[in-house]
Design a protein around this motif. Structure first.
Motif, PDB file in Angstrom:
ATOM      1  N   THR A 193       0.835  -1.192   0.000  1.00  0.00           N
ATOM      2  CA  THR A 193       0.000   0.000   0.000  1.00  0.00           C
ATOM      3  C   THR A 193       0.875   1.249   0.000  1.00  0.00           C
ATOM      4  O   THR A 193       2.086   1.190   0.226  1.00  0.00           O
ATOM      5  CB  THR A 193      -0.890   0.018   1.248  1.00  0.00           C
ATOM      6  N   GLU A 194       0.247   2.377  -0.256  1.00  0.00           N
ATOM      7  CA  GLU A 194       0.974   3.657  -0.235  1.00  0.00           C
ATOM      8  C   GLU A 194       1.563   3.923   1.142  1.00  0.00           C
ATOM      9  O   GLU A 194       2.669   4.450   1.265  1.00  0.00           O
ATOM     10  CB  GLU A 194       0.032   4.802  -0.640  1.00  0.00           C
ATOM     11  N   GLU A 195       0.825   3.573   2.178  1.00  0.00           N
ATOM     12  CA  GLU A 195       1.307   3.792   3.538  1.00  0.00           C
ATOM     13  C   GLU A 195       2.551   2.945   3.829  1.00  0.00           C
ATOM     14  O   GLU A 195       3.497   3.407   4.474  1.00  0.00           O
ATOM     15  CB  GLU A 195       0.198   3.462   4.551  1.00  0.00           C
ATOM     16  N   GLU A 196       2.554   1.720   3.352  1.00  0.00           N
ATOM     17  CA  GLU A 196       3.730   0.864   3.541  1.00  0.00           C
ATOM     18  C   GLU A 196       4.949   1.462   2.853  1.00  0.00           C
ATOM     19  O   GLU A 196       6.053   1.476   3.404  1.00  0.00           O
ATOM     20  CB  GLU A 196       3.454  -0.537   2.981  1.00  0.00           C
ATOM     21  N   LEU A 197       4.751   1.966   1.639  1.00  0.00           N
ATOM     22  CA  LEU A 197       5.866   2.497   0.863  1.00  0.00           C
ATOM     23  C   LEU A 197       6.428   3.790   1.455  1.00  0.00           C
ATOM     24  O   LEU A 197       7.577   4.142   1.213  1.00  0.00           O
ATOM     25  CB  LEU A 197       5.429   2.745  -0.586  1.00  0.00           C
ATOM     26  N   GLY A 203      14.086   1.095   7.659  1.00  0.00           N
ATOM     27  CA  GLY A 203      14.801   0.196   6.762  1.00  0.00           C
ATOM     28  C   GLY A 203      14.308  -1.234   6.872  1.00  0.00           C
ATOM     29  O   GLY A 203      14.248  -1.958   5.883  1.00  0.00           O
ATOM     30  N   ILE A 204      13.930  -1.650   8.088  1.00  0.00           N
ATOM     31  CA  ILE A 204      13.433  -3.006   8.298  1.00  0.00           C
ATOM     32  C   ILE A 204      12.114  -3.212   7.555  1.00  0.00           C
ATOM     33  O   ILE A 204      11.911  -4.235   6.888  1.00  0.00           O
ATOM     34  CB  ILE A 204      13.237  -3.279   9.802  1.00  0.00           C
ATOM     35  N   GLU A 205      11.221  -2.225   7.633  1.00  0.00           N
ATOM     36  CA  GLU A 205       9.925  -2.354   6.963  1.00  0.00           C
ATOM     37  C   GLU A 205      10.078  -2.321   5.447  1.00  0.00           C
ATOM     38  O   GLU A 205       9.376  -3.034   4.725  1.00  0.00           O
ATOM     39  CB  GLU A 205       8.987  -1.241   7.443  1.00  0.00           C
ATOM     40  N   GLN A 206      10.991  -1.488   4.950  1.00  0.00           N
ATOM     41  CA  GLN A 206      11.234  -1.455   3.507  1.00  0.00           C
ATOM     42  C   GLN A 206      11.801  -2.797   3.037  1.00  0.00           C
ATOM     43  O   GLN A 206      11.455  -3.296   1.965  1.00  0.00           O
ATOM     44  CB  GLN A 206      12.196  -0.317   3.155  1.00  0.00           C
ATOM     45  N   ALA A 207      12.671  -3.391   3.843  1.00  0.00           N
ATOM     46  CA  ALA A 207      13.242  -4.696   3.505  1.00  0.00           C
ATOM     47  C   ALA A 207      12.171  -5.778   3.495  1.00  0.00           C
ATOM     48  O   ALA A 207      12.201  -6.697   2.667  1.00  0.00           O
ATOM     49  CB  ALA A 207      14.357  -5.056   4.481  1.00  0.00           C
ATOM     50  N   GLU A 208      11.206  -5.684   4.408  1.00  0.00           N
ATOM     51  CA  GLU A 208      10.118  -6.662   4.452  1.00  0.00           C
ATOM     52  C   GLU A 208       9.272  -6.575   3.179  1.00  0.00           C
ATOM     53  O   GLU A 208       8.858  -7.595   2.626  1.00  0.00           O
ATOM     54  CB  GLU A 208       9.248  -6.425   5.685  1.00  0.00           C
ATOM     55  N   ILE A 209       9.005  -5.357   2.734  1.00  0.00           N
ATOM     56  CA  ILE A 209       8.255  -5.170   1.489  1.00  0.00           C
ATOM     57  C   ILE A 209       9.015  -5.790   0.325  1.00  0.00           C
ATOM     58  O   ILE A 209       8.453  -6.538  -0.485  1.00  0.00           O
ATOM     59  CB  ILE A 209       8.020  -3.666   1.215  1.00  0.00           C
ATOM     60  N   MET A 213      18.844   1.637   2.362  1.00  0.00           N
ATOM     61  CA  MET A 213      19.087   2.712   1.407  1.00  0.00           C
ATOM     62  C   MET A 213      17.786   3.376   0.970  1.00  0.00           C
ATOM     63  O   MET A 213      17.723   4.592   0.792  1.00  0.00           O
ATOM     64  CB  MET A 213      19.842   2.171   0.194  1.00  0.00           C
ATOM     65  N   THR A 214      16.729   2.580   0.802  1.00  0.00           N
ATOM     66  CA  THR A 214      15.438   3.142   0.420  1.00  0.00           C
ATOM     67  C   THR A 214      14.897   4.041   1.522  1.00  0.00           C
ATOM     68  O   THR A 214      14.335   5.110   1.245  1.00  0.00           O
ATOM     69  CB  THR A 214      14.435   2.019   0.127  1.00  0.00           C
ATOM     70  N   ALA A 215      15.081   3.630   2.768  1.00  0.00           N
ATOM     71  CA  ALA A 215      14.642   4.463   3.898  1.00  0.00           C
ATOM     72  C   ALA A 215      15.498   5.727   3.987  1.00  0.00           C
ATOM     73  O   ALA A 215      14.984   6.814   4.274  1.00  0.00           O
ATOM     74  CB  ALA A 215      14.726   3.669   5.192  1.00  0.00           C
ATOM     75  N   LYS A 216      16.795   5.595   3.730  1.00  0.00           N
ATOM     76  CA  LYS A 216      17.703   6.742   3.820  1.00  0.00           C
ATOM     77  C   LYS A 216      17.384   7.838   2.819  1.00  0.00           C
ATOM     78  O   LYS A 216      17.485   9.023   3.116  1.00  0.00           O
ATOM     79  CB  LYS A 216      19.143   6.278   3.568  1.00  0.00           C
ATOM     80  N   LYS A 217      17.018   7.437   1.615  1.00  0.00           N
ATOM     81  CA  LYS A 217      16.860   8.439   0.552  1.00  0.00           C
ATOM     82  C   LYS A 217      15.681   9.374   0.802  1.00  0.00           C
ATOM     83  O   LYS A 217      15.553  10.393   0.127  1.00  0.00           O
ATOM     84  CB  LYS A 217      16.708   7.759  -0.806  1.00  0.00           C
TER      85      LYS A 217
END
Length: 236
Positions: free
Chosen positions: A51-55, A60-66, A131-135
């Motif tokens: 979902t948009e909220e997840e993205l 970083g942990i949640e982005q990795a789970e996705i 990295m996705t969380a960092k950006k």
């Protein structure tokens, strides 16, 4: 007495055979149940889309789970070969687009992740998640992206397409990989009316003080008066 003993042996043998048959039947039933459960689970997993909220998560942990769920689902879809439904093909295309736009992962990296062993995949996905969380943070953008300089910019327009060329120079002390450049097309009021992006390089690192050229061809959309280039992501 001997006749009774033989009769008992025969009865016992019949009971053992019947019991063995029951056990085999139960085992077969259990296998069928497990197979049905596994099939149901695969179907459920292959329908996942974040979902948009997840993205929007900055974890970083949640982005990795996705990312883990997406790569696992792509692996399931790929194993089906050409025998996949239109819905699965559509979902796969959505995954590829999302991986490029959100995680800055192209199809080459995606295939590498799918083929990797469990430990390698987990380690790489963890890094991509961080990295996705960092950006999304201002510090990340201010500290790294300006050190990748866009030079030799040029644009040409014909009746149908806009052609943009340029080069990215690495002003950092380390090689950078998968440099992603975005172009925004502007109208007379500098409003964005269209955009496009490309990778300058992939696994071949752009070395310190080196530069590499790129080009983009975008179908003309509206009355474009100007354009703006920026580095929006990379790996090091």
């Amino acid at each position: 007495m001997k006749r009774n003993r033989n009769l008992k042996i025969i009865i016992l043998g019949v009971l053992v055979v019947n019991l063995f048959g029951l056990l085999l039947g139960c085992q077969s039933s259990t296998k069928e149940h497990v197979a049905q459960a596994s099939s149901s689970q695969i179907q459920q997993q292959s329908n996942y889309y974040p979902t948009e909220e997840e993205l929007k998560s900055i974890s970083g942990i949640e982005q990795a789970e996705i990312l883990t769920k997406i790569i696992n689902n792509l692996e399931i879809i790929n194993k089906k070969g050409t025998n996949i439904s239109q819905d699965s093909k559509y979902l796969k295309d959505k995954y590829i687009t999302l991986l490029g736009e959100h995680f800055a992962i192209n199809e080459l990296i995606t295939n590498d992740l799918i083929k990797a062993d469990i430990n390698t995949r987990k380690a790489r996905i963890t890094k991509f998640g961080e990295m996705t969380a960092k950006k999304t943070t201002k510090d990340y953008v201010d500290s790294y992206v300006p050190e990748l300089e866009i030079t030799d910019k040029n644009a040409k327009v014909d009746d149908s397409y806009i052609y943009v060329t340029g080069a990215v120079k690495n002003n950092t002390k380390y090689p950078v990989y998968y440099v992603k450049v975005k172009v925004e097309y502007l109208d007379v009021s500098n409003n964005v009316i269209d955009s496009d992006w490309t990778y300058v390089n992939s696994g071949d690192g752009l070395q310190p003080n080196a530069q590499k050229y790129f080009d983009m061809m975008t179908r003309k959309n509206g009355d474009t008066k100007n354009y703006r280039l920026s580095v929006i992501d990379f790996q090091n």
